[in-house]
Design an enzyme around this catalytic site. Sequence first.
Site, PDB file in Angstrom:
ATOM      1  N   ARG A  47       6.872   1.062   2.342  1.00 24.35           N
ATOM      2  CA  ARG A  47       7.638   1.726   1.891  1.00 24.35           C
ATOM      3  C   ARG A  47       9.105   1.160   1.983  1.00 24.35           C
ATOM      4  NH1 ARG A  47       5.290   6.825   5.023  1.00 24.35           N
ATOM      5  NH2 ARG A  47       7.033   7.646   4.108  1.00 24.35           N
ATOM      6  N   ILE A  50       0.730   4.232   0.848  1.00 27.67           N
ATOM      7  CA  ILE A  50       1.377   4.582   1.866  1.00 27.67           C
ATOM      8  C   ILE A  50       1.920   4.435   3.178  1.00 27.67           C
ATOM      9  CG2 ILE A  50      -0.319   6.985   1.715  1.00 27.67           C
ATOM     10  CD1 ILE A  50      -1.520   6.552   3.148  1.00 27.67           C
ATOM     11  N   SER A  51       2.241   2.755   3.560  1.00 28.61           N
ATOM     12  CA  SER A  51       2.428   2.103   4.365  1.00 28.61           C
ATOM     13  C   SER A  51       4.216   2.544   4.410  1.00 28.61           C
ATOM     14  CB  SER A  51       1.860   0.912   4.266  1.00 28.61           C
ATOM     15  OG  SER A  51       2.456   0.071   5.045  1.00 28.61           O
ATOM     16  N   PRO A  52       4.368   2.736   6.104  1.00 28.45           N
ATOM     17  CA  PRO A  52       5.690   2.849   5.678  1.00 28.45           C
ATOM     18  C   PRO A  52       6.113   1.757   6.251  1.00 28.45           C
ATOM     19  CG  PRO A  52       4.371   4.343   7.686  1.00 28.45           C
ATOM     20  CD  PRO A  52       3.152   3.687   7.305  1.00 28.45           C
ATOM     21  N   TYR A 105       0.880  -0.745  -0.638  1.00 26.26           N
ATOM     22  CA  TYR A 105      -0.006  -0.146  -0.027  1.00 26.26           C
ATOM     23  C   TYR A 105       1.096   1.181  -0.166  1.00 26.26           C
ATOM     24  CZ  TYR A 105      -4.027   3.398   1.218  1.00 26.26           C
ATOM     25  OH  TYR A 105      -4.594   3.543   1.323  1.00 26.26           O
TER      26      TYR A 105
END
Length: 222
Positions: free
Chosen positions: A16, A11-13, A9
């Site tokens: 990322r 924007i998921s840290p 996803y």
Amino acid sequence: MPAPTLYYYPISPPARAVLLLIKELGLTVNLKEVNPMAGETRTEEFMRMNPEHTIPTLDDNGFYLGESRAILSYLVDAYRPGHTLYPNIPKEKALINRVLHHDLGSFYPKFNGTVGALFSGAATEMTEEMKANALKALVDLENYLTRNDFFAGENPTIADLSLLPTIASAVHCGLDLSKYPRLNEWYESCRVLKGYEEDQEAARQVGEYFRSKFPAGLEALN
């Protein structure tokens, strides 16, 4: 052999962190976006790969792996063994693993317990306990940088890739890193990473969404 597939996803840290690694190593990986907030990680197909229904999840030709830190180490060992991001040197690897374990077992639960609860709507305000936990997590992280420029030495490793997206998101949610000089210097040093600017864009999106719900952002931590 077909390239592995990463379910993520944007924007998921944790997701990322793996995207940063893919960019840094120049890996060919099929990216498949799934939205956990829309229930897309709870489908029968996804649950067969990862019963914990977390992202990111890796499918390397039928070898399924969840947990971003495990994926980081696996991708280096499997596709770029011996790379400086996760070298095959026991002592250096141990220092990296120490930071990864601290991130998973202490920093992320404490810090995300505050930010994540507000982000998800599980909490409507930051309590004194939440604030204390988040500040303690940041202080502990600052102490990891007493001897080195990066978290496990003088060069970036997967330990830094694991931590950067969470810190970047916090900065764009209003955290003032100048209160933590070592952490602030490290954050600036991470600009050398190939995926830094792309991760900054994702962090900005996190900040915009967070401030739409909590206009003050994380100013209470400053």
